[in-house]
Design a protein around this motif. Structure first.
Motif, mmCIF file in Angstrom:
data_model
loop_
_atom_site.group_PDB
_atom_site.id
_atom_site.type_symbol
_atom_site.label_atom_id
_atom_site.label_comp_id
_atom_site.label_asym_id
_atom_site.label_seq_id
_atom_site.Cartn_x
_atom_site.Cartn_y
_atom_site.Cartn_z
ATOM 1 N N GLN A 18 53.752 35.122 30.215
ATOM 2 C CA GLN A 18 54.060 33.971 29.372
ATOM 3 C C GLN A 18 53.452 34.096 27.993
ATOM 4 N N TRP A 19 54.004 33.309 27.097
ATOM 5 C CA TRP A 19 53.530 33.195 25.729
ATOM 6 C C TRP A 19 52.050 32.855 25.710
ATOM 7 N N ARG A 20 51.326 33.447 24.779
ATOM 8 C CA ARG A 20 49.906 33.128 24.596
ATOM 9 C C ARG A 20 49.687 32.740 23.147
ATOM 10 N N ARG A 21 48.716 31.899 22.916
ATOM 11 C CA ARG A 21 48.450 31.414 21.560
ATOM 12 C C ARG A 21 48.232 32.563 20.571
ATOM 13 N N LYS A 22 47.545 33.621 21.014
ATOM 14 C CA LYS A 22 47.262 34.734 20.104
ATOM 15 C C LYS A 22 48.540 35.484 19.698
ATOM 16 N N LYS A 24 51.329 33.850 18.864
ATOM 17 C CA LYS A 24 52.151 32.823 18.218
ATOM 18 C C LYS A 24 53.019 33.383 17.093
ATOM 19 N N LYS A 25 52.442 34.180 16.217
ATOM 20 C CA LYS A 25 53.173 34.692 15.053
ATOM 21 C C LYS A 25 53.983 35.946 15.341
ATOM 22 N N VAL A 26 53.717 36.621 16.454
ATOM 23 C CA VAL A 26 54.383 37.900 16.732
ATOM 24 C C VAL A 26 55.122 37.923 18.077
ATOM 25 N N TRP A 27 55.434 36.765 18.644
ATOM 26 C CA TRP A 27 56.039 36.703 19.981
ATOM 27 C C TRP A 27 57.309 37.538 20.089
ATOM 28 N N ASP A 28 58.119 37.588 19.030
ATOM 29 C CA ASP A 28 59.353 38.377 19.072
ATOM 30 C C ASP A 28 59.074 39.875 19.189
ATOM 31 N N GLU A 29 57.894 40.316 18.779
ATOM 32 C CA GLU A 29 57.537 41.728 18.821
ATOM 33 C C GLU A 29 56.787 42.117 20.096
#
Length: 50
Positions: A18-22, A24-29
């Motif tokens: 799952q998504w993690r806060r760290k 946030k800016k690079v989730w697509d990568e």
């Protein structure tokens, strides 16, 4: 809530993560669930062994 977070499947181990806060800016990568999986990106682990 945790259940509302986006998730992906790790191409190395085949487990969902799952998504993690760290991320946030690079989730697509983000492609791998962990640093060990990122290091093993060239090798595929059969699901029966993982």
């Amino acid at each position: 809530m945790k259940g509302d977070r986006p998730s992906k499947i790790c191409p190395v181990c085949g487990r969902p993560f799952q998504w993690r806060r760290k991320w946030k800016k690079v989730w697509d990568e983000v492609r791998y669930c962990s640093e060990p999986c990122r290091r093993r990106k060239g090798e595929k682990i059969p699901k029966a062994l993982s």
